[in-house]
Scaffold this active site. Structure first.
Site, mmCIF file in Angstrom:
data_model
loop_
_atom_site.group_PDB
_atom_site.id
_atom_site.type_symbol
_atom_site.label_atom_id
_atom_site.label_comp_id
_atom_site.label_asym_id
_atom_site.label_seq_id
_atom_site.Cartn_x
_atom_site.Cartn_y
_atom_site.Cartn_z
ATOM 1 N N TYR A 1 45.753 36.409 31.291
ATOM 2 C CA TYR A 1 44.398 36.979 31.335
ATOM 3 C C TYR A 1 43.358 35.886 31.617
ATOM 4 C CZ TYR A 1 40.364 39.724 29.672
ATOM 5 O OH TYR A 1 39.161 40.385 29.572
ATOM 6 N N VAL B 1 42.747 49.526 42.113
ATOM 7 C CA VAL B 1 42.105 48.437 42.857
ATOM 8 C C VAL B 1 43.049 47.271 43.142
ATOM 9 C CG1 VAL B 1 39.744 48.949 42.092
ATOM 10 C CG2 VAL B 1 41.163 47.362 40.753
ATOM 11 N N SER C 1 35.851 54.724 34.114
ATOM 12 C CA SER C 1 36.150 55.925 33.316
ATOM 13 C C SER C 1 35.954 55.683 31.828
ATOM 14 C CB SER C 1 37.591 56.382 33.585
ATOM 15 O OG SER C 1 38.493 55.298 33.455
ATOM 16 N N LYS D 1 40.706 35.651 34.744
ATOM 17 C CA LYS D 1 39.251 35.668 34.557
ATOM 18 C C LYS D 1 38.600 34.362 35.025
ATOM 19 C CE LYS D 1 38.830 39.838 33.008
ATOM 20 N NZ LYS D 1 38.112 40.840 33.822
HETATM 21 P P1 NAP Z 1 39.003 49.395 28.831
HETATM 22 O O1 NAP Z 1 38.198 50.087 27.804
HETATM 23 O O2 NAP Z 1 40.460 49.217 28.607
HETATM 24 O O3 NAP Z 1 38.757 50.109 30.242
HETATM 25 C C1 NAP Z 1 39.385 49.592 31.387
HETATM 26 C C2 NAP Z 1 38.943 50.356 32.597
HETATM 27 O O4 NAP Z 1 39.565 49.752 33.751
HETATM 28 C C3 NAP Z 1 39.354 51.816 32.573
HETATM 29 O O5 NAP Z 1 38.317 52.594 33.106
HETATM 30 C C4 NAP Z 1 40.586 51.853 33.502
HETATM 31 O O6 NAP Z 1 40.726 53.074 34.199
HETATM 32 C C5 NAP Z 1 40.209 50.777 34.494
HETATM 33 N N1 NAP Z 1 41.363 50.232 35.221
HETATM 34 C C6 NAP Z 1 42.421 49.559 34.720
HETATM 35 N N2 NAP Z 1 43.267 49.224 35.701
HETATM 36 C C7 NAP Z 1 42.735 49.702 36.857
HETATM 37 C C8 NAP Z 1 43.132 49.668 38.217
HETATM 38 N N3 NAP Z 1 44.281 49.072 38.603
HETATM 39 N N4 NAP Z 1 42.337 50.256 39.150
HETATM 40 C C9 NAP Z 1 41.186 50.850 38.774
HETATM 41 N N5 NAP Z 1 40.758 50.921 37.496
HETATM 42 C C10 NAP Z 1 41.524 50.345 36.555
HETATM 43 O O7 NAP Z 1 38.448 47.904 29.077
HETATM 44 P P2 NAP Z 1 36.998 47.272 28.805
HETATM 45 O O8 NAP Z 1 37.037 46.589 27.506
HETATM 46 O O9 NAP Z 1 35.924 48.261 29.082
HETATM 47 O O10 NAP Z 1 37.002 46.136 29.913
HETATM 48 C C11 NAP Z 1 36.256 46.223 31.111
HETATM 49 C C12 NAP Z 1 36.210 44.848 31.748
HETATM 50 O O11 NAP Z 1 35.580 43.935 30.845
HETATM 51 C C13 NAP Z 1 37.589 44.265 32.041
HETATM 52 O O12 NAP Z 1 37.555 43.536 33.236
HETATM 53 C C14 NAP Z 1 37.808 43.318 30.870
HETATM 54 O O13 NAP Z 1 38.712 42.293 31.184
HETATM 55 C C15 NAP Z 1 36.402 42.811 30.640
HETATM 56 N N6 NAP Z 1 36.169 42.275 29.304
HETATM 57 C C16 NAP Z 1 36.315 43.046 28.193
HETATM 58 C C17 NAP Z 1 36.072 42.484 26.945
HETATM 59 C C18 NAP Z 1 36.203 43.272 25.666
HETATM 60 O O14 NAP Z 1 36.125 42.663 24.578
HETATM 61 N N7 NAP Z 1 36.384 44.592 25.717
HETATM 62 C C19 NAP Z 1 35.686 41.145 26.849
HETATM 63 C C20 NAP Z 1 35.545 40.402 27.996
HETATM 64 C C21 NAP Z 1 35.780 40.957 29.231
HETATM 65 P P3 NAP Z 1 41.776 54.237 33.775
HETATM 66 O O15 NAP Z 1 41.559 54.522 32.324
HETATM 67 O O16 NAP Z 1 41.399 55.367 34.665
HETATM 68 O O17 NAP Z 1 43.147 53.704 34.064
#
Ligand code: NAP
Length: 245
Positions: free
Chosen positions: A153, A62, A12, A157
């Protein structure tokens, strides 16, 4: 040739949304999973459909075994196949370890690690039957280096990386490739929770001197999904602008 189908968890917002959009542009039917952001998921569906793509949205947490199972089932019912699973859903609950609450340990492991395991578990069977499939797990450089305030975290990961390698070994015999992407610091709601001075310090320590864009992680996912990556499995693709070099 019929269209392939990709399921993206946590699509989303942020990185998941960018991956869903990119795979839709690349011609996949898309299943967008969300947990709470229904409006955002619906607007993504509209965006994909207006561009001529096919998109189905499914609410599921999930971290719940039965909901992960239902998510895969609904994907198969919508498009009669599952070619690419992107385990992207993730959360943070940062804090100093000596003070961390049990709930912040449990929820981060439940969503980031167990959520990934559950979806892989249910995607594996239809992919084995089809004798092909691609699984991409979104890890983080923090799972490789650790980070202050992120023991929970980092553990989740690092676990995703171990699960990726083990699943690659086990599922390769059925023609299924399993890889991880380890993003660095990417501009999303998640990274915006970090204090401004800390964010600047991370950018300063990154070779390319900027944050990543969600689209840049999506490009890596598109590559790993494609036949250009047909001989790549069990790998961790670091996409971090040189942050941890
Ligand atoms: P984000 O903007 O906070 O978005 C998180 C997404 O995960 C949202 O769509 C949320 O859905 C969904 N979500 C959370 N809990 C959930 C659950 N229990 N079941 C289903 N959906 C769930 O995060 P992002 O930065 O895009 O991160 C995406 C991935 O990349 C994550 O795994 C994160 O750890 C990884 N990551 C991010 C970064 C960074 O710097 N941003 C760096 C390294 C890795 P809803 O809004 O509908 O709840």
């Amino acid at each position: 040739m019929s269209k392939k189908t990709a399921l993206v968890t946590g699509a989303s917002r942020g990185i998941g949304r960018a991956i869903a959009l990119r795979l839709a542009q690349d011609g996949y039917n898309i299943v967008v999973n969300y947990r709470t952001s229904k409006d955002a998921a619906q607007s993504l569906q509209t965006q994909i459909e207006e561009a001529g793509g096919a998109c189905h949205i499914v609410q599921a947490d999930v971290s719940e075994f039965d909901q992960a199972k239902a998510l895969v089932k609904e994907t198969l019912a919508a498009y009669e196949g599952l070619d690419v699973l992107v385990n992207n859903a993730g959360i943070t609950a940062d804090g100093l370890w000596a003070r961390m609450k049990q709930a912040d340990i449990d929820t981060v492991l439940d969503v980031n690690l167990k959520g990934c395991l559950y979806a892989m578990r249910y995607a594996a069977r239809p992919m084995c039957r089809a004798k092909s499939g691609v699984i991409i797990n979104i890890s983080s450089v923090v799972g490789m280096t650790g980070n202050v305030g992120q023991v929970n975290y980092a553990a989740s990961k690092a676990g995703v990386i171990g699960a990726t390698k083990a699943a690659a070994r086990e599922l390769g015999a059925w023609g299924i490739r399993v890889n991880a992407i380890a993003p660095g610091y990417v501009d999303t709601d998640m990274s915006r929770q970090v204090k401004e001075e800390y964010r600047q310090a991370i950018v300063d320590s990154t070779i390319l001197k900027r944050m990543g864009k969600p689209e840049e992680i999506a490009a890596a996912a598109a590559f790993l999904s494609s036949d250009d990556a047909a001989y790549i499995t069990g790998q961790v693709l670091v996409v971090d602008g040189g942050m941890v070099l």
